[in-house]
Write an enzyme that holds these catalytic residues in place. Sequence first.
Site, PDB file in Angstrom:
ATOM      1  N   HIS A  25       0.844  -1.205   0.000  1.00  0.00           N
ATOM      2  CA  HIS A  25       0.000   0.000   0.000  1.00  0.00           C
ATOM      3  C   HIS A  25       0.876   1.251   0.000  1.00  0.00           C
ATOM      4  O   HIS A  25       1.934   1.284   0.629  1.00  0.00           O
ATOM      5  CB  HIS A  25      -1.014   0.006   1.147  1.00  0.00           C
ATOM      6  CG  HIS A  25      -0.446  -0.002   2.534  1.00  0.00           C
ATOM      7  ND1 HIS A  25      -0.215   1.139   3.252  1.00  0.00           N
ATOM      8  CD2 HIS A  25      -0.073  -1.028   3.351  1.00  0.00           C
ATOM      9  CE1 HIS A  25       0.254   0.830   4.453  1.00  0.00           C
ATOM     10  NE2 HIS A  25       0.356  -0.480   4.538  1.00  0.00           N
ATOM     11  N   ASP A  58      -0.450   4.329   0.752  1.00  0.00           N
ATOM     12  CA  ASP A  58      -0.954   5.357   1.668  1.00  0.00           C
ATOM     13  C   ASP A  58      -0.302   5.197   3.027  1.00  0.00           C
ATOM     14  O   ASP A  58       0.253   4.148   3.348  1.00  0.00           O
ATOM     15  CB  ASP A  58      -2.484   5.286   1.787  1.00  0.00           C
ATOM     16  CG  ASP A  58      -2.990   3.978   2.385  1.00  0.00           C
ATOM     17  OD1 ASP A  58      -2.397   2.908   2.097  1.00  0.00           O
ATOM     18  OD2 ASP A  58      -3.972   4.011   3.152  1.00  0.00           O
ATOM     19  N   GLU A 107      -5.313   1.334   2.451  1.00  0.00           N
ATOM     20  CA  GLU A 107      -5.166   0.297   3.472  1.00  0.00           C
ATOM     21  C   GLU A 107      -5.333   0.876   4.863  1.00  0.00           C
ATOM     22  O   GLU A 107      -5.908   0.251   5.750  1.00  0.00           O
ATOM     23  CB  GLU A 107      -3.779  -0.374   3.334  1.00  0.00           C
ATOM     24  CG  GLU A 107      -3.646  -1.699   4.052  1.00  0.00           C
ATOM     25  CD  GLU A 107      -3.228  -1.579   5.503  1.00  0.00           C
ATOM     26  OE1 GLU A 107      -3.335  -2.560   6.237  1.00  0.00           O
ATOM     27  OE2 GLU A 107      -2.782  -0.478   5.910  1.00  0.00           O
ATOM     28  N   GLU A 108      -4.823   2.081   5.049  1.00  0.00           N
ATOM     29  CA  GLU A 108      -4.813   2.685   6.387  1.00  0.00           C
ATOM     30  C   GLU A 108      -6.127   3.377   6.738  1.00  0.00           C
ATOM     31  O   GLU A 108      -6.290   3.853   7.859  1.00  0.00           O
ATOM     32  CB  GLU A 108      -3.668   3.707   6.497  1.00  0.00           C
ATOM     33  CG  GLU A 108      -2.274   3.137   6.237  1.00  0.00           C
ATOM     34  CD  GLU A 108      -1.738   2.279   7.375  1.00  0.00           C
ATOM     35  OE1 GLU A 108      -2.481   2.003   8.331  1.00  0.00           O
ATOM     36  OE2 GLU A 108      -0.555   1.885   7.294  1.00  0.00           O
ATOM     37  N   HIS A 158     -23.375  27.494  30.204  1.00  0.00           N
ATOM     38  CA  HIS A 158     -22.565  28.030  31.310  1.00  0.00           C
ATOM     39  C   HIS A 158     -22.569  26.995  32.446  1.00  0.00           C
ATOM     40  O   HIS A 158     -23.637  26.550  32.883  1.00  0.00           O
ATOM     41  CB  HIS A 158     -23.195  29.354  31.783  1.00  0.00           C
ATOM     42  CG  HIS A 158     -22.343  30.107  32.741  1.00  0.00           C
ATOM     43  ND1 HIS A 158     -22.074  29.673  34.018  1.00  0.00           N
ATOM     44  CD2 HIS A 158     -21.694  31.295  32.601  1.00  0.00           C
ATOM     45  CE1 HIS A 158     -21.306  30.546  34.635  1.00  0.00           C
ATOM     46  NE2 HIS A 158     -21.049  31.551  33.788  1.00  0.00           N
ATOM     47  N   ARG A 201      -9.763  -4.943  18.125  1.00  0.00           N
ATOM     48  CA  ARG A 201      -8.991  -5.886  17.294  1.00  0.00           C
ATOM     49  C   ARG A 201      -9.638  -7.242  17.482  1.00  0.00           C
ATOM     50  O   ARG A 201     -10.010  -7.612  18.615  1.00  0.00           O
ATOM     51  CB  ARG A 201      -7.535  -5.963  17.730  1.00  0.00           C
ATOM     52  CG  ARG A 201      -6.740  -4.709  17.484  1.00  0.00           C
ATOM     53  CD  ARG A 201      -6.298  -4.564  16.050  1.00  0.00           C
ATOM     54  NE  ARG A 201      -5.873  -3.192  15.818  1.00  0.00           N
ATOM     55  CZ  ARG A 201      -5.339  -2.739  14.690  1.00  0.00           C
ATOM     56  NH1 ARG A 201      -5.145  -3.563  13.658  1.00  0.00           N
ATOM     57  NH2 ARG A 201      -4.994  -1.485  14.574  1.00  0.00           N
ATOM     58  N   HIS A 220       2.935   4.064  12.722  1.00  0.00           N
ATOM     59  CA  HIS A 220       1.845   4.931  13.183  1.00  0.00           C
ATOM     60  C   HIS A 220       2.300   5.906  14.279  1.00  0.00           C
ATOM     61  O   HIS A 220       1.484   6.661  14.795  1.00  0.00           O
ATOM     62  CB  HIS A 220       0.627   4.132  13.686  1.00  0.00           C
ATOM     63  CG  HIS A 220       0.042   3.200  12.659  1.00  0.00           C
ATOM     64  ND1 HIS A 220      -1.192   2.612  12.804  1.00  0.00           N
ATOM     65  CD2 HIS A 220       0.503   2.760  11.465  1.00  0.00           C
ATOM     66  CE1 HIS A 220      -1.450   1.847  11.753  1.00  0.00           C
ATOM     67  NE2 HIS A 220      -0.422   1.907  10.923  1.00  0.00           N
TER      68      HIS A 220
HETATM   69  N1  BES Z   1       1.415  -2.717   8.166  1.00  0.00           N
HETATM   70  C1  BES Z   1       0.297  -2.615   9.032  1.00  0.00           C
HETATM   71  C2  BES Z   1      -0.152  -3.924   9.615  1.00  0.00           C
HETATM   72  C3  BES Z   1       0.840  -4.553  10.532  1.00  0.00           C
HETATM   73  C4  BES Z   1       1.178  -3.902  11.703  1.00  0.00           C
HETATM   74  C5  BES Z   1       1.378  -5.753  10.233  1.00  0.00           C
HETATM   75  C6  BES Z   1       2.098  -4.462  12.545  1.00  0.00           C
HETATM   76  C7  BES Z   1       2.297  -6.315  11.073  1.00  0.00           C
HETATM   77  C8  BES Z   1       2.669  -5.662  12.231  1.00  0.00           C
HETATM   78  C9  BES Z   1      -0.856  -2.028   8.274  1.00  0.00           C
HETATM   79  O1  BES Z   1      -0.498  -1.053   7.338  1.00  0.00           O
HETATM   80  C10 BES Z   1      -1.766  -1.352   9.243  1.00  0.00           C
HETATM   81  O2  BES Z   1      -1.338  -0.590  10.066  1.00  0.00           O
HETATM   82  N2  BES Z   1      -3.007  -1.629   9.106  1.00  0.00           N
HETATM   83  C11 BES Z   1      -4.027  -0.993   9.852  1.00  0.00           C
HETATM   84  C12 BES Z   1      -5.297  -1.438   9.219  1.00  0.00           C
HETATM   85  C13 BES Z   1      -6.503  -0.768   9.722  1.00  0.00           C
HETATM   86  C14 BES Z   1      -6.450   0.716   9.611  1.00  0.00           C
HETATM   87  C15 BES Z   1      -7.702  -1.323   9.012  1.00  0.00           C
HETATM   88  C16 BES Z   1      -3.956  -1.398  11.315  1.00  0.00           C
HETATM   89  O3  BES Z   1      -3.586  -2.538  11.633  1.00  0.00           O
HETATM   90  O4  BES Z   1      -4.242  -0.544  12.149  1.00  0.00           O
HETATM   91 MN    MN Z   2       1.085  -1.289   6.369  1.00  0.00          MN
END
Ligand code: BES
Ligand code: MN
Length: 471
Positions: free
Chosen positions: A84, A86, A151-152, A211, A327, A425
């Site tokens: 990806h 983005d 993807e993000e 207030h 998650r 992130h």
């Molecule tokens: N590359 C990550 C996923 C990942 C994180 C794989 C750590 C292995 C270890 C991916 O780009 C990501 O951050 N995905 C998001 C997806 C979500 C926004 C739907 C995530 O996991 O938060």
């Molecule tokens: Mn990723």
Amino acid sequence: MDTSFVDREQPRLLQELSDFLSIPSVSTLPAHGVDTRRAADWLRAELTRLGCPVVDLIEGDGHPVVWAEGPVVPGRPTLLIYGHYDVQPPDPLEEWDTPPFTPTVRDGKLFARGAADDKGQVFCLLKAYEAVVDANGQPPLNVRFIFEGEEECGGRVVFDLLRAEPERTRADAVLVCDSSFYAPGWPAVYTALRGLCYAEISVRTLQRDLHSGSYGGVAPNALETLVRILSRLKSADGEIRIPKVYKSVEEPTKRELKAWRKLPFDEDAFLREEVTGKALTGLEDHSVFERVWALPTFEIHGIRGGFVGDGAKTVIPAHAVAKVSLRLVPGQRYEKVGRQLERAVSDLAPDWADVKVTLLHGGDPVQIPVEHPAFAILDDAFEEVVGRRTVSIRSGGSIPIIPELGLAGAPVILTGIGLPDDGLHSPNEKLDLAQLWSGIRVFGRFFELFAERGGSARAEDGSEREAVETV
Ligand code: BES
Ligand code: MN
């Protein structure tokens, strides 16, 4: 493979990657729509330069998918490569030592948003392909590239494309390089990813802010109401309090748990260097690996409402919003969990508040068998270049498109060249350049080995097997 490519081309490669990383392709922010498209255009130009006769930007309701096909190499296997382009928002900006979209090398590491997740790893695969074409004068195998820009942010363009045209995933294997080594020197393949259910909870208690002196004591406060609801969705010791949410959770197998216990792991170093807090939290009767790989979570990502500017303002907020997510692990489905969350919130909402749950996006958890011969080929490549075969682990993160990539039955190989401390992130995300250079060699070698041996990997009888299991 001629290993001199990397040594010879390093300055140019670093410049190219820096150009790619300079484009702020933050897919979730509308203000960066044009930039996100520029990153897609960058890839299009690059894939054209690499000699792909087919390079398309596939449009949909969102950011485009970049699709490319290398020259046809008759009799050779086909590899589908996913990544990806983005990135996540760079906030908090003030915590970056150098600006997120001004890629900077310090101490052998390249710092920029997207350096590891995922532009740097996409770049690694492109340059591995360039290196083998350079070494052999022509590509040794058939490749197809699919790079998404959502993807993000949970976009649908790539889903819509693959559901309408699943034949695009017809390949002898799918390679996804969007993760990391287990530890320095320890390459990994992933046997499961968690899913995600992301939602916004909004609370309105008044028509306008009031207030806090005149009405404090009688007027319902939206932020307080929201915080009370949130605090009842998870207990202090980490148990999610959404009814039935654990009911369908499948436990890892004894074999997996045993393998995890054998992984080298220093909990203190993990806490200090990666987590950077004072203590680990969560369900204490489960190991750290179980908590991050095999159990669901509930997180609050942000809360908006009332007054948070400098100074003081005495106000009772009328409206408040929280961003939350769960998650998910094997056994759970995000649509069902979304309904469970909606229900739990509405049961907790007082009559005098308008409480709304909006599901923003989601993805199901996946499990991936790693017995297919393609995995052994990747192991051979890692062993040759970095001196160790992969360890099979899970990831706590999510990549929602993975089930679709396995639709035509190809094995999906999830791996990566990042390191656990890359800061995905987070502020000061980085990629170790040594990982990039060796990664180019690993995947170049993988392409060559897969060209020789990958074709026999496809089931002889043409039968299709379940490559990725959701649930
Ligand atoms: N590359 C990550 C996923 C990942 C994180 C794989 C750590 C292995 C270890 C991916 O780009 C990501 O951050 N995905 C998001 C997806 C979500 C926004 C739907 C995530 O996991 O938060
Ligand atoms: Mn990723």
